[in-house]
Design a protein around this motif. Structure first.
Motif, PDB file in Angstrom:
ATOM      1  N   PRO A  59       0.950  -1.142   0.000  1.00 16.96           N
ATOM      2  CA  PRO A  59       0.071   0.059   0.000  1.00 16.96           C
ATOM      3  C   PRO A  59       1.028   1.332   0.058  1.00 16.96           C
ATOM      4  O   PRO A  59       2.083   1.227   0.368  1.00 16.96           O
ATOM      5  N   PRO A  60       0.248   2.393  -0.593  1.00 13.78           N
ATOM      6  CA  PRO A  60       1.183   3.655  -0.484  1.00 13.78           C
ATOM      7  C   PRO A  60       1.420   3.980   0.731  1.00 13.78           C
ATOM      8  O   PRO A  60       2.554   4.661   0.930  1.00 13.78           O
ATOM      9  N   TYR A  61       0.783   3.850   1.991  1.00 10.86           N
ATOM     10  CA  TYR A  61       1.235   4.321   3.404  1.00 10.86           C
ATOM     11  C   TYR A  61       0.075   3.524   4.316  1.00 10.86           C
ATOM     12  O   TYR A  61      -0.990   2.721   3.656  1.00 10.86           O
ATOM     13  N   ILE A  62       0.659   3.272   5.469  1.00 12.22           N
ATOM     14  CA  ILE A  62      -0.421   2.633   6.543  1.00 12.22           C
ATOM     15  C   ILE A  62      -0.534   3.620   7.682  1.00 12.22           C
ATOM     16  O   ILE A  62       0.472   4.459   8.184  1.00 12.22           O
ATOM     17  N   PRO A  63      -1.783   3.612   8.323  1.00  8.69           N
ATOM     18  CA  PRO A  63      -2.859   3.158   7.836  1.00  8.69           C
ATOM     19  C   PRO A  63      -3.737   3.647   6.358  1.00  8.69           C
ATOM     20  O   PRO A  63      -3.072   4.859   5.977  1.00  8.69           O
ATOM     21  N   VAL A  64      -4.180   2.853   5.643  1.00 13.75           N
ATOM     22  CA  VAL A  64      -4.697   2.995   4.393  1.00 13.75           C
ATOM     23  C   VAL A  64      -5.927   3.988   4.681  1.00 13.75           C
ATOM     24  O   VAL A  64      -6.584   3.809   5.683  1.00 13.75           O
ATOM     25  N   ASP A  65      -6.442   4.764   3.715  1.00 15.37           N
ATOM     26  CA  ASP A  65      -7.595   5.605   3.922  1.00 15.37           C
ATOM     27  C   ASP A  65      -8.046   5.889   2.401  1.00 15.37           C
ATOM     28  O   ASP A  65      -7.691   5.210   1.324  1.00 15.37           O
ATOM     29  N   GLU A  66      -9.091   7.004   2.334  1.00 15.53           N
ATOM     30  CA  GLU A  66     -10.031   7.025   1.205  1.00 15.53           C
ATOM     31  C   GLU A  66      -9.173   8.040   0.269  1.00 15.53           C
ATOM     32  O   GLU A  66      -9.828   8.369  -0.748  1.00 15.53           O
ATOM     33  N   ASP A  67      -7.973   8.337   0.737  1.00 11.16           N
ATOM     34  CA  ASP A  67      -7.572   9.636  -0.065  1.00 11.16           C
ATOM     35  C   ASP A  67      -6.704   9.166  -1.330  1.00 11.16           C
ATOM     36  O   ASP A  67      -6.357   9.976  -2.118  1.00 11.16           O
ATOM     37  N   ASN A  71       0.919  -3.557  16.060  1.00 11.16           N
ATOM     38  CA  ASN A  71       1.096  -3.103  14.715  1.00 11.16           C
ATOM     39  C   ASN A  71       2.179  -2.824  14.171  1.00 11.16           C
ATOM     40  O   ASN A  71       2.914  -2.996  13.240  1.00 11.16           O
ATOM     41  N   ALA A  72       3.163  -2.110  15.092  1.00 10.64           N
ATOM     42  CA  ALA A  72       4.418  -1.894  14.721  1.00 10.64           C
ATOM     43  C   ALA A  72       5.238  -3.026  14.578  1.00 10.64           C
ATOM     44  O   ALA A  72       6.118  -3.074  13.361  1.00 10.64           O
ATOM     45  N   GLU A  73       5.148  -3.963  15.145  1.00 10.28           N
ATOM     46  CA  GLU A  73       5.777  -5.424  14.865  1.00 10.28           C
ATOM     47  C   GLU A  73       5.527  -6.109  13.698  1.00 10.28           C
ATOM     48  O   GLU A  73       6.183  -6.381  12.927  1.00 10.28           O
ATOM     49  N   LEU A  74       3.930  -6.078  13.403  1.00  7.11           N
ATOM     50  CA  LEU A  74       3.549  -6.524  11.965  1.00  7.11           C
ATOM     51  C   LEU A  74       4.060  -5.969  10.842  1.00  7.11           C
ATOM     52  O   LEU A  74       4.509  -6.348  10.011  1.00  7.11           O
ATOM     53  N   ARG A  91       1.900   6.537   9.148  1.00  6.72           N
ATOM     54  CA  ARG A  91       1.463   7.947   9.556  1.00  6.72           C
ATOM     55  C   ARG A  91       0.761   7.794  10.947  1.00  6.72           C
ATOM     56  O   ARG A  91      -0.227   6.959  11.189  1.00  6.72           O
ATOM     57  N   GLY A  92       0.997   8.598  11.647  1.00  4.70           N
ATOM     58  CA  GLY A  92       0.306   8.590  12.941  1.00  4.70           C
ATOM     59  C   GLY A  92       1.015   7.831  13.964  1.00  4.70           C
ATOM     60  O   GLY A  92       2.057   7.161  13.753  1.00  4.70           O
ATOM     61  N   ASP A  93       0.166   7.643  14.978  1.00  6.06           N
ATOM     62  CA  ASP A  93       0.412   6.598  16.006  1.00  6.06           C
ATOM     63  C   ASP A  93      -0.083   5.150  15.831  1.00  6.06           C
ATOM     64  O   ASP A  93      -1.291   5.032  15.674  1.00  6.06           O
ATOM     65  N   LEU A  94       0.673   4.278  15.569  1.00  6.12           N
ATOM     66  CA  LEU A  94       0.523   3.009  15.256  1.00  6.12           C
ATOM     67  C   LEU A  94       0.641   1.967  16.476  1.00  6.12           C
ATOM     68  O   LEU A  94       0.674   0.918  16.329  1.00  6.12           O
ATOM     69  N   ASP A  95       0.784   2.618  17.650  1.00  6.34           N
ATOM     70  CA  ASP A  95       0.918   1.762  18.908  1.00  6.34           C
ATOM     71  C   ASP A  95      -0.367   0.705  19.001  1.00  6.34           C
ATOM     72  O   ASP A  95      -1.466   1.119  18.665  1.00  6.34           O
ATOM     73  N   LEU A 114      -5.834  -0.892  10.922  1.00  4.97           N
ATOM     74  CA  LEU A 114      -4.930  -0.221  10.017  1.00  4.97           C
ATOM     75  C   LEU A 114      -5.680   0.105   8.774  1.00  4.97           C
ATOM     76  O   LEU A 114      -5.059   0.461   7.686  1.00  4.97           O
ATOM     77  N   LEU A 115      -7.064  -0.016   8.902  1.00  3.88           N
ATOM     78  CA  LEU A 115      -7.899   0.113   7.650  1.00  3.88           C
ATOM     79  C   LEU A 115      -8.559   1.565   8.511  1.00  3.88           C
ATOM     80  O   LEU A 115      -9.448   1.515   9.324  1.00  3.88           O
ATOM     81  N   SER A 116      -8.091   2.984   8.109  1.00  3.26           N
ATOM     82  CA  SER A 116      -8.622   3.935   8.740  1.00  3.26           C
ATOM     83  C   SER A 116     -10.109   3.995   8.678  1.00  3.26           C
ATOM     84  O   SER A 116     -10.710   4.271   7.642  1.00  3.26           O
ATOM     85  N   ILE A 117     -10.626   4.360   9.650  1.00  4.11           N
ATOM     86  CA  ILE A 117     -12.250   4.504  10.008  1.00  4.11           C
ATOM     87  C   ILE A 117     -12.574   5.977  10.384  1.00  4.11           C
ATOM     88  O   ILE A 117     -13.603   6.395  10.773  1.00  4.11           O
ATOM     89  N   ASP A 118     -11.398   6.761  10.414  1.00  5.55           N
ATOM     90  CA  ASP A 118     -11.685   8.260  11.003  1.00  5.55           C
ATOM     91  C   ASP A 118     -12.605   9.084   9.974  1.00  5.55           C
ATOM     92  O   ASP A 118     -13.324   9.780  10.773  1.00  5.55           O
ATOM     93  N   LYS A 119     -12.564   8.953   8.764  1.00  3.25           N
ATOM     94  CA  LYS A 119     -13.689   9.724   7.877  1.00  3.25           C
ATOM     95  C   LYS A 119     -14.892   9.184   8.277  1.00  3.25           C
ATOM     96  O   LYS A 119     -15.827  10.058   8.452  1.00  3.25           O
ATOM     97  N   ALA A 120     -15.140   7.840   8.339  1.00  2.51           N
ATOM     98  CA  ALA A 120     -16.629   7.508   8.848  1.00  2.51           C
ATOM     99  C   ALA A 120     -17.061   7.895  10.057  1.00  2.51           C
ATOM    100  O   ALA A 120     -18.091   8.150  10.312  1.00  2.51           O
ATOM    101  N   ARG A 121     -16.081   7.812  11.017  1.00  3.62           N
ATOM    102  CA  ARG A 121     -16.193   8.349  12.370  1.00  3.62           C
ATOM    103  C   ARG A 121     -16.762   9.919  12.232  1.00  3.62           C
ATOM    104  O   ARG A 121     -17.713  10.418  12.760  1.00  3.62           O
ATOM    105  N   ARG A 122     -15.878  10.756  11.536  1.00  8.45           N
ATOM    106  CA  ARG A 122     -16.147  12.208  11.393  1.00  8.45           C
ATOM    107  C   ARG A 122     -17.477  12.598  10.511  1.00  8.45           C
ATOM    108  O   ARG A 122     -18.114  13.378  11.263  1.00  8.45           O
ATOM    109  N   LEU A 123     -17.621  12.038   9.616  1.00  8.01           N
ATOM    110  CA  LEU A 123     -18.741  12.611   8.919  1.00  8.01           C
ATOM    111  C   LEU A 123     -20.083  11.867   9.021  1.00  8.01           C
ATOM    112  O   LEU A 123     -21.075  12.112   8.757  1.00  8.01           O
TER     113      LEU A 123
END
Length: 280
Positions: A125-133, A235-238, A249-253, A258-267
Motif C-alpha cells: 500500500p502507499p502508506y499505513i493506515p490506508v484511507d480513502e485519499d 501493529n509496529a511489529e506486524l 502515518r500517525g500513532d500505530l501503537d 490499520l484500515l482508517s475509519i477516521d472519515k466514517a467516524r467524523r462524517l
C-alpha cells in the motif's frame, strides 16, 4: 423509513435487516432467495423489470420505498468465474441504481469493498493506515466492478444533485460464530492481504444506519472496519515484519485498525462497538 434491502439473505444482509428493523424501520428484503414472508420479495437483480417493479410496489407488501440499501452481489472474488462475477455484480448495481433514480428514491447506501484499496496487498500500500485519499487500485475483476460502481455513482449524482449515494467499503465481514478462529497470531502474513482488518456485521449494520441518517446529497466513500485488528500482535511489529518499506502515518501503537475509519467516524458518526476480543 421504508427501506428496500437487496442481498437481505446474505451474511451481512441478514444482520442489517435485523438491526434496521430493531431501530424502527420497515425493511423489504429483495434477494434471489430468502424466507417467504411479509418482509421479503424474491427478485433477480440482473432483471431490470423485476427490480423496478419490486421497488415501485408489490401487491399488499408495500406501495413505495423511501431509501435503498444495496448489498446484493456475488460477495468476493473467486466464488464464480470472472465473467460471471462481472456480469452479475455490474448489471445488478446498474439496475438497482437506475430503477431507484427513475422512481425518485434519492437515498442510496451500498456495499463497496475494501478490495478497491489494492487488496490483496501483494503490492505494498502507499502508506499505513490506508484511507480513502488515494485512487482505487483494483487487483481482481470483483474489485474492478466495485471501482466501476463508484464511478457510476459519481456520474449519477452529477446528473441528479438531490441524490445521495454512499459507498461503504466494508472490510472482511465476521459474525460472532467466526470468532472461534481468532486471533490470527501464528503467521503475520496469513492476514496481511487486508492489513489484518475485519468488520463485525453488527457494526456494518450500524454504518448503514448512520449513512442513511447522516449522509448528505452527493457521493462519498467510507472505509468501514472494526476498531481493532484480527491479532494480538502489535501493529509496529506486524508492519516491520511484513511491510518494512511502507510509510507509516500517525500513532500505530497497539492493535488499532490499520484500515482508517477516521472519515466514517467524523462524517457519518460511525462508532464500532464490537470486537472479537469480547468473545475470548
Amino acid at each position: 423509513m421504508r427501506i428496500a434491502l437487496t442481498g437481505s439473505s446474505g451474511k451481512l444482509g441478514t444482520v442489517v435487516a435485523r438491526e434496521l428493523r430493531s431501530a424502527g424501520h420497515e425493511v423489504i428484503g429483495l434477494d434471489i432467495r430468502g424466507e417467504r414472508g411479509s418482509g421479503f420479495v424474491q427478485v433477480d437483480l440482473v432483471d431490470y423489470g423485476q427490480v423496478i417493479d419490486a421497488l415501485a410496489g408489490v401487491n399488499d407488501k408495500h406501495d413505495g420505498i423511501d431509501a435503498l440499501v444495496h448489498l446484493g452481489a456475488i460477495p468476493a472474488p473467486g466464488i464464480s468465474s470472472d465473467v460471471a462475477t462481472f456480469h452479475n455484480n455490474m448489471i445488478s448495481t446498474f439496475n438497482v441504481f437506475w430503477a431507484a433514480v427513475r422512481l425518485g428514491i434519492d437515498r442510496i447506501v451500498y456495499a463497496s469493498s475494501e478490495t478497491v484499496l489494492g487488496l490483496p496487498f501483494d503490492i505494498d500500500p502507499p502508506y499505513i493506515p490506508v484511507d480513502e485519499d488515494y485512487a482505487p487500485r483494483p487487483e481482481s475483476v470483483y474489485s474492478l466492478v466495485k471501482v466501476l460502481e463508484e464511478h457510476l455513482a459519481t456520474e449519477l449524482v452529477r446528473w441528479h444533485p438531490e441524490l445521495s449515494i454512499t459507498a461503504l467499503r466494508f472490510s472482511n465481514v465476521m459474525v460472532p460464530e467466526d470468532y472461534a478462529e481468532f486471533p490470527f497470531d501464528a503467521d503475520a502474513r496469513a492476514r496481511k492481504w487486508n492489513l489484518w482488518g475485519y468488520i463485525d456485521a453488527r457494526d456494518g449494520a450500524q454504518a448503514v444506519q448512520r449513512a442513511l441518517e447522516n449522509a448528505p446529497a452527493g457521493f462519498d466513500t467510507f472505509i468501514i472496519a472494526a476498531a481493532d485488528t484480527v491479532t494480538t500482535r502489535a501493529n509496529a511489529e506486524l508492519i516491520a515484519e511484513v511491510f518494512p518499506n511502507v510509510e507509516t502515518r500517525g500513532d500505530l501503537d497497539g492493535t488499532g485498525t490499520l484500515l482508517s475509519i477516521d472519515k466514517a467516524r467524523r462524517l457519518l458518526g460511525y462508532d464500532p462497538q464490537h470486537s472479537w476480543r469480547d468473545h475470548r
